[in-house]
Design an enzyme around this catalytic site. Structure first.
Site, PDB file in Angstrom:
ATOM      1  N   GLU A 157      47.581  56.098  38.307  1.00  0.00           N
ATOM      2  CA  GLU A 157      46.571  55.258  38.244  1.00  0.00           C
ATOM      3  C   GLU A 157      45.592  55.402  39.313  1.00  0.00           C
ATOM      4  O   GLU A 157      45.772  55.873  40.528  1.00  0.00           O
ATOM      5  CB  GLU A 157      47.175  53.597  38.329  1.00  0.00           C
ATOM      6  CG  GLU A 157      47.952  53.515  37.116  1.00  0.00           C
ATOM      7  CD  GLU A 157      48.398  52.089  36.983  1.00  0.00           C
ATOM      8  OE1 GLU A 157      48.519  51.363  36.003  1.00  0.00           O
ATOM      9  OE2 GLU A 157      48.973  51.312  37.916  1.00  0.00           O
ATOM     10  N   CYS A 193      39.691  54.038  44.445  1.00  0.00           N
ATOM     11  CA  CYS A 193      41.049  53.992  45.182  1.00  0.00           C
ATOM     12  C   CYS A 193      41.971  55.200  44.401  1.00  0.00           C
ATOM     13  O   CYS A 193      42.300  54.815  43.269  1.00  0.00           O
ATOM     14  CB  CYS A 193      41.599  52.559  44.996  1.00  0.00           C
ATOM     15  SG  CYS A 193      43.450  52.415  45.624  1.00  0.00           S
ATOM     16  N   CYS A 210      56.730  57.000  44.779  1.00  0.00           N
ATOM     17  CA  CYS A 210      56.880  56.979  46.150  1.00  0.00           C
ATOM     18  C   CYS A 210      58.043  56.867  46.491  1.00  0.00           C
ATOM     19  O   CYS A 210      58.986  55.966  46.016  1.00  0.00           O
ATOM     20  CB  CYS A 210      55.863  55.827  46.910  1.00  0.00           C
ATOM     21  SG  CYS A 210      55.765  55.928  48.509  1.00  0.00           S
ATOM     22  N   CYS A 233      58.899  50.666  50.114  1.00  0.00           N
ATOM     23  CA  CYS A 233      58.504  49.369  51.048  1.00  0.00           C
ATOM     24  C   CYS A 233      58.932  48.006  50.104  1.00  0.00           C
ATOM     25  O   CYS A 233      58.657  48.394  49.010  1.00  0.00           O
ATOM     26  CB  CYS A 233      57.017  49.307  51.438  1.00  0.00           C
ATOM     27  SG  CYS A 233      56.576  50.809  52.493  1.00  0.00           S
ATOM     28  N   CYS A 245      56.338  46.627  47.174  1.00  0.00           N
ATOM     29  CA  CYS A 245      55.143  47.394  46.629  1.00  0.00           C
ATOM     30  C   CYS A 245      55.722  47.818  45.494  1.00  0.00           C
ATOM     31  O   CYS A 245      56.914  48.342  45.110  1.00  0.00           O
ATOM     32  CB  CYS A 245      55.180  48.622  47.691  1.00  0.00           C
ATOM     33  SG  CYS A 245      54.086  49.766  46.768  1.00  0.00           S
ATOM     34  N   ASN A 271      50.135  40.805  46.497  1.00  0.00           N
ATOM     35  CA  ASN A 271      49.976  40.785  44.909  1.00  0.00           C
ATOM     36  C   ASN A 271      51.339  40.860  44.358  1.00  0.00           C
ATOM     37  O   ASN A 271      51.888  41.806  44.600  1.00  0.00           O
ATOM     38  CB  ASN A 271      49.027  41.961  44.520  1.00  0.00           C
ATOM     39  CG  ASN A 271      47.685  41.815  45.029  1.00  0.00           C
ATOM     40  OD1 ASN A 271      47.006  40.681  44.872  1.00  0.00           O
ATOM     41  ND2 ASN A 271      47.127  42.739  45.954  1.00  0.00           N
TER      42      ASN A 271
HETATM   43  N1  SAH Z   1      51.419  54.725  50.744  1.00  0.00           N
HETATM   44  C1  SAH Z   1      50.180  54.292  51.468  1.00  0.00           C
HETATM   45  C2  SAH Z   1      48.856  53.874  50.652  1.00  0.00           C
HETATM   46  C3  SAH Z   1      49.282  53.106  49.364  1.00  0.00           C
HETATM   47  S1  SAH Z   1      49.518  51.339  49.359  1.00  0.00           S
HETATM   48  C4  SAH Z   1      50.553  53.251  52.546  1.00  0.00           C
HETATM   49  O1  SAH Z   1      51.608  52.318  52.227  1.00  0.00           O
HETATM   50  O2  SAH Z   1      49.730  52.732  53.304  1.00  0.00           O
HETATM   51  C5  SAH Z   1      48.060  50.536  50.022  1.00  0.00           C
HETATM   52  C6  SAH Z   1      48.258  49.355  50.839  1.00  0.00           C
HETATM   53  O3  SAH Z   1      48.428  48.188  49.785  1.00  0.00           O
HETATM   54  C7  SAH Z   1      49.223  49.450  51.700  1.00  0.00           C
HETATM   55  O4  SAH Z   1      48.862  48.772  52.994  1.00  0.00           O
HETATM   56  C8  SAH Z   1      50.522  48.754  51.474  1.00  0.00           C
HETATM   57  O5  SAH Z   1      51.393  48.412  52.243  1.00  0.00           O
HETATM   58  C9  SAH Z   1      49.950  47.797  50.604  1.00  0.00           C
HETATM   59  N2  SAH Z   1      50.701  46.910  49.375  1.00  0.00           N
HETATM   60  C10 SAH Z   1      51.584  47.448  48.724  1.00  0.00           C
HETATM   61  N3  SAH Z   1      52.205  46.663  47.911  1.00  0.00           N
HETATM   62  C11 SAH Z   1      51.525  45.428  48.012  1.00  0.00           C
HETATM   63  C12 SAH Z   1      51.533  44.251  47.295  1.00  0.00           C
HETATM   64  N4  SAH Z   1      52.429  44.055  46.222  1.00  0.00           N
HETATM   65  N5  SAH Z   1      50.483  43.345  47.584  1.00  0.00           N
HETATM   66  C13 SAH Z   1      49.618  43.582  48.554  1.00  0.00           C
HETATM   67  N6  SAH Z   1      49.491  44.812  49.195  1.00  0.00           N
HETATM   68  C14 SAH Z   1      50.258  45.459  48.994  1.00  0.00           C
HETATM   69 FE1  SF4 Z   2      54.851  54.007  49.175  1.00  0.00          FE
HETATM   70 FE2  SF4 Z   2      55.347  51.778  50.747  1.00  0.00          FE
HETATM   71 FE3  SF4 Z   2      52.790  52.891  50.600  1.00  0.00          FE
HETATM   72 FE4  SF4 Z   2      54.180  51.525  48.342  1.00  0.00          FE
HETATM   73  S1  SF4 Z   2      53.395  50.729  50.377  1.00  0.00           S
HETATM   74  S2  SF4 Z   2      52.934  53.276  48.247  1.00  0.00           S
HETATM   75  S3  SF4 Z   2      56.275  52.306  48.806  1.00  0.00           S
HETATM   76  S4  SF4 Z   2      54.456  53.768  51.430  1.00  0.00           S
END
Ligand code: SAH
Ligand code: SF4
Length: 373
Positions: A100, A113, A120, A124, A127, A304
């Protein structure tokens, strides 16, 4: 033609790579510069329409090369103007994969974005992408191809300017886990014959792959965002599992090194606000203690939600109080506005279609897992 007999994809080749490619065809280096302009500045994918290239050269190119862009499966538009594209990616096996890309319009700027991987591995806790599992890295062509496609779809604004002013690597995937392909894609965003974006307008977000932050400090000049989400290792170990390998002190040292080496303005720390988990006043004070005195700013992201998650968004009041405590503690902090959540395009909601999760990367090896019937 490449080794497998396919036409070579020129999308994703950096300026030196394209120069080498045209040299291989017996053409002068300035041909590469013309191609860059056509492909990125003008968004052209058909050699026949690249009218300032000699006819013979165009025919020669068409025989051995192409500009192959990702294919759009669906597009969704949010009530707030956010647009999200689902893009088809060829799968390593029969199953189709999709990623996406999201465009977020704001007054005076337009942010794209983009994704860097199909899924991934880092998992986390909060996420949606992490919960999808992992299939493979995107190629440089597939990464820059997202900018190419969005530019084509968005067109120009009434003044004839490009609508995309900023690119953030904050979509699906961990960009620093796909360094090899992310670096050339970013170089094309910055190249003045590519998208010509200033280094402050290209942001890479990482969950904290420390060795690659040091590498990036040498190789590229982009804004750095780091997903911190917790002010101490005990909590961050739970939320961002990579912390067990690279704890906070190591991560922050890498960030300050990056700033010094890059002469950067500041590092942005992303902090997703999870109700009752990391949003207490004590967390804010602890976080301020870590960052005070450094060129850092904190971006608080309201969580979110997505199906199956155990987390809840912190109440707006708790988020504001957290921000105020950071500011009082001497740290710049802002609250990110949630955009596109009605089309599941907000941070952390991107899922794509990771249908084939049978491949994982172990170190530098791509391994196929045995699938049980
Ligand atoms: N992998 C990278 C970039 C993608 S995620 C990273 O983790 O930085 C982009 C941002 O959205 C990151 O800060 C991530 O932690 C955050 N994020 C992930 N899931 C989320 C959620 N459900 N609600 C809000 N932010 C979220
Ligand atoms: Fe991967 Fe964590 Fe970034 Fe989600 S927030 S894309 S699981 S590194």
């Amino acid at each position: 033609m490449n080794a497998t007999g396919e036409r070579s994809n020129l999308l994703g080749l950096t300026r030196p790579e394209l120069e080498a490619f045209v040299a291989g065809l017996g053409a002068k280096p300035y041909r590469a510069r013309q191609l860059l302009k056509w492909i990125y500045r003008r968004g052209e994918s058909d050699f026949a329409r690249m009218t300032d290239l000699a006819k013979d050269f165009r025919a020669q190119l068409a025989g051995v090369a192409e500009v192959r862009v990702p294919e759009i499966v669906t597009e969704r538009r949010s009530a707030d103007g956010t647009r999200k594209w689902l893009l088809r990616m060829p799968g390593a096996v029969a199953a189709e994969q999709a990623i996406e890309t999201v465009f977020i319009p704001e007054p005076g700027r337009g942010t794209l974005c983009i994704s860097s991987q199909i899924g991934c591995v880092l998992d986390c806790a909060f996420c949606a992408t992490g919960q999808q599992g992992f299939n493979r890295n995107l190629t440089a062509a597939e990464i820059i191809g997202q900018v190419w496609l969005a530019n084509r779809e968005l067109g120009r604004d009434p003044d004839g300017e490009r609508v995309i002013t900023n690119v953030v690597l904050m979509g699906m995937g961990e960009p620093l886990a796909n360094y090899r392909n992310v670096l050339p894609a970013m170089q094309l965003m910055l190249d003045d014959l590519g998208y010509d974006l200033s280094r402050r307008r290209v942001t890479l977000s990482t969950s904290g792959l420390v060795p690659q932050i040091y590498r990036l400090a040498e190789d590229a000049n982009v804004a750095l965002a780091v997903s911190l989400h917790a002010p101490n290792d005990a909590l961050r170990d739970q939320l961002v599992p990579i912390n067990r390998r690279h704890p906070i002190a190591e991560l922050l040292a890498a960030c300050w090194h990056y700033l010094e080496r890059q002469n950067g303005r500041s590092v942005t720390f992303e902090y997703t606000m999870l109700d009752g988990v990391n949003d207490k006043p004590a967390h804010a004070r602890e976080l301020a203690g870590l960052l005070r005195g450094h060129d850092a700013k904190v971006n608080l992201i309201p969580f979110n939600t997505f199906p199956g998650t155990r987390f809840r968004r912190s109440p707006a009041e708790a988020i504001r109080r957290f921000r105020d405590l950071l500011v009082q503690g001497g740290v710049m902090a802002t609250i990110r506005k949630t955009r596109g959540d009605d089309i599941e395009a907000a941070c952390g909601q991107l899922r794509g279609q990771v249908l084939d999760r049978t491949q994982v990367r172990l170190g530098s090896k791509l391994v196929r897992l045995a699938v049980r019937a």
